[in-house]
Motif scaffolding. Structure first.
Motif, PDB file in Angstrom:
ATOM      1  N   ARG A  30      17.286   0.835  19.806  1.00 40.80           N
ATOM      2  CA  ARG A  30      17.097  -0.375  20.611  1.00 40.80           C
ATOM      3  C   ARG A  30      15.750  -0.972  20.196  1.00 40.80           C
ATOM      4  NH1 ARG A  30      18.690  -2.860  25.225  1.00 40.80           N
ATOM      5  NH2 ARG A  30      17.036  -3.770  26.495  1.00 40.80           N
ATOM      6  N   VAL A  31      15.773  -2.210  19.702  1.00 40.69           N
ATOM      7  CA  VAL A  31      14.567  -2.834  19.170  1.00 40.69           C
ATOM      8  C   VAL A  31      14.284  -4.147  19.906  1.00 40.69           C
ATOM      9  CG1 VAL A  31      13.424  -3.761  17.111  1.00 40.69           C
ATOM     10  CG2 VAL A  31      15.029  -1.841  16.899  1.00 40.69           C
ATOM     11  N   THR A  32      13.042  -4.279  20.340  1.00 40.91           N
ATOM     12  CA  THR A  32      12.549  -5.528  20.900  1.00 40.91           C
ATOM     13  C   THR A  32      11.631  -6.148  19.850  1.00 40.91           C
ATOM     14  OG1 THR A  32      12.623  -4.715  23.167  1.00 40.91           O
ATOM     15  CG2 THR A  32      11.166  -6.592  22.740  1.00 40.91           C
ATOM     16  N   GLY A  33      11.891  -7.390  19.486  1.00 41.88           N
ATOM     17  CA  GLY A  33      11.074  -8.088  18.496  1.00 41.88           C
ATOM     18  C   GLY A  33      10.323  -9.239  19.128  1.00 41.88           C
ATOM     19  N   VAL A  34       9.062  -9.398  18.723  1.00 42.19           N
ATOM     20  CA  VAL A  34       8.205 -10.458  19.269  1.00 42.19           C
ATOM     21  C   VAL A  34       7.515 -11.174  18.120  1.00 42.19           C
ATOM     22  CG1 VAL A  34       6.237 -10.973  20.761  1.00 42.19           C
ATOM     23  CG2 VAL A  34       7.725  -9.033  21.309  1.00 42.19           C
ATOM     24  N   ASP A  35       7.572 -12.493  18.135  1.00 44.43           N
ATOM     25  CA  ASP A  35       6.832 -13.277  17.157  1.00 44.43           C
ATOM     26  C   ASP A  35       6.585 -14.658  17.740  1.00 44.43           C
ATOM     27  OD1 ASP A  35       6.476 -12.936  13.805  1.00 44.43           O
ATOM     28  OD2 ASP A  35       6.191 -14.935  14.650  1.00 44.43           O
ATOM     29  N   VAL A  36       5.479 -15.247  17.368  1.00 46.97           N
ATOM     30  CA  VAL A  36       5.135 -16.582  17.837  1.00 46.97           C
ATOM     31  C   VAL A  36       5.973 -17.650  17.128  1.00 46.97           C
ATOM     32  CG1 VAL A  36       3.235 -16.996  16.214  1.00 46.97           C
ATOM     33  CG2 VAL A  36       3.137 -17.976  18.515  1.00 46.97           C
ATOM     34  N   ASP A  37       6.540 -17.300  15.978  1.00 49.64           N
ATOM     35  CA  ASP A  37       7.338 -18.225  15.180  1.00 49.64           C
ATOM     36  C   ASP A  37       8.804 -18.137  15.602  1.00 49.64           C
ATOM     37  OD1 ASP A  37       8.767 -19.611  13.238  1.00 49.64           O
ATOM     38  OD2 ASP A  37       7.749 -18.661  11.546  1.00 49.64           O
ATOM     39  N   GLU A  38       9.300 -19.213  16.193  1.00 51.84           N
ATOM     40  CA  GLU A  38      10.678 -19.240  16.690  1.00 51.84           C
ATOM     41  C   GLU A  38      11.692 -18.981  15.579  1.00 51.84           C
ATOM     42  OE1 GLU A  38      13.649 -22.062  19.349  1.00 51.84           O
ATOM     43  OE2 GLU A  38      11.610 -22.748  18.924  1.00 51.84           O
ATOM     44  N   ASP A  55       3.362 -14.931  21.791  1.00 52.42           N
ATOM     45  CA  ASP A  55       2.187 -14.416  21.097  1.00 52.42           C
ATOM     46  C   ASP A  55       2.049 -12.928  21.391  1.00 52.42           C
ATOM     47  OD1 ASP A  55      -0.276 -13.820  20.009  1.00 52.42           O
ATOM     48  OD2 ASP A  55      -1.370 -15.362  21.114  1.00 52.42           O
ATOM     49  N   GLY A  56       2.240 -12.105  20.381  1.00 48.33           N
ATOM     50  CA  GLY A  56       2.149 -10.661  20.539  1.00 48.33           C
ATOM     51  C   GLY A  56       0.743 -10.149  20.776  1.00 48.33           C
ATOM     52  N   ALA A  57      -0.245 -11.025  20.753  1.00 47.69           N
ATOM     53  CA  ALA A  57      -1.618 -10.635  21.066  1.00 47.69           C
ATOM     54  C   ALA A  57      -2.014 -11.107  22.466  1.00 47.69           C
ATOM     55  CB  ALA A  57      -2.581 -11.203  20.026  1.00 47.69           C
ATOM     56  N   ASP A  58      -1.048 -11.580  23.235  1.00 50.42           N
ATOM     57  CA  ASP A  58      -1.293 -12.060  24.602  1.00 50.42           C
ATOM     58  C   ASP A  58      -1.018 -10.918  25.581  1.00 50.42           C
ATOM     59  OD1 ASP A  58      -0.572 -13.088  27.253  1.00 50.42           O
ATOM     60  OD2 ASP A  58      -0.730 -15.069  26.348  1.00 50.42           O
ATOM     61  N   GLU A  59      -2.012 -10.557  26.354  1.00 47.46           N
ATOM     62  CA  GLU A  59      -1.897  -9.422  27.272  1.00 47.46           C
ATOM     63  C   GLU A  59      -0.742  -9.584  28.251  1.00 47.46           C
ATOM     64  OE1 GLU A  59      -4.684  -6.604  30.109  1.00 47.46           O
ATOM     65  OE2 GLU A  59      -5.350  -8.658  29.696  1.00 47.46           O
ATOM     66  N   GLU A  60      -0.533 -10.785  28.772  1.00 47.27           N
ATOM     67  CA  GLU A  60       0.552 -10.998  29.735  1.00 47.27           C
ATOM     68  C   GLU A  60       1.923 -10.806  29.090  1.00 47.27           C
ATOM     69  OE1 GLU A  60       0.055 -11.208  33.031  1.00 47.27           O
ATOM     70  OE2 GLU A  60      -2.037 -10.913  32.462  1.00 47.27           O
TER      71      GLU A  60
END
Length: 136
Positions: A30-38, A55-60
């Motif tokens: 199970r993989v969750t992917g995060v990127d600022v680029d849509e 933004d993967g560098a955003d604490e929230e």
């Protein structure tokens, strides 16, 4: 009894991050992917359990990912050393069990290791060693 598959979070879906996320997913995890680029997220969202344009560098953003329950968090933010360091700091503070970060250079790796228990990966070097060691 069904085999237990791991849950991974991949922050940064560039060449390395997207290849990693695809391979983990194809291995049944199970993989969750995060990127600022849509576009980067859309390119692989079909194989992700969860896809987030953020933004993967955003604490929230990171707080919402339930990092303590992930088996590992991979951070691959390209050549953005500052964002990579900030993301790593937050991921550690939020209780991730295992943190692996794509290293940029020796100084970046040194700073990351000072933050805590972080595994630094140098993808190009690792692949070069693999190819050299497996040539017939």
């Amino acid at each position: 009894m069904a085999e237990k598959h791991s849950r991974f979070v991949v922050i940064g879906l560039g060449r390395f991050g997207s290849a990693l996320a695809r391979r983990l997913a194809s291995n049944g995890h199970r993989v969750t992917g995060v990127d600022v680029d849509e576009e980067a997220v859309q390119a692989i969202e079909d194989c992700l359990a969860d896809a987030l344009v953020a933004d993967g560098a955003d604490e929230e953003v990171l707080k919402a990912l339930d990092l303590p329950n992930a088996d590992a968090v991979f951070i691959s933010l390209g050549d953005h050393a500052n964002r990579s360091i900030v993301a790593t700091m937050f991921v550690l503070e939020l209780g991730a069990k295992r943190v692996l970060v794509k290293g940029i250079d020796a100084l970046h790796a040194k700073i990351l290791r000072k933050l805590g228990k972080v595994e630094v990966l140098f993808a190009e070097e690792a692949m070069a060693r693999y190819v050299a060691d497996h040539l017939v």
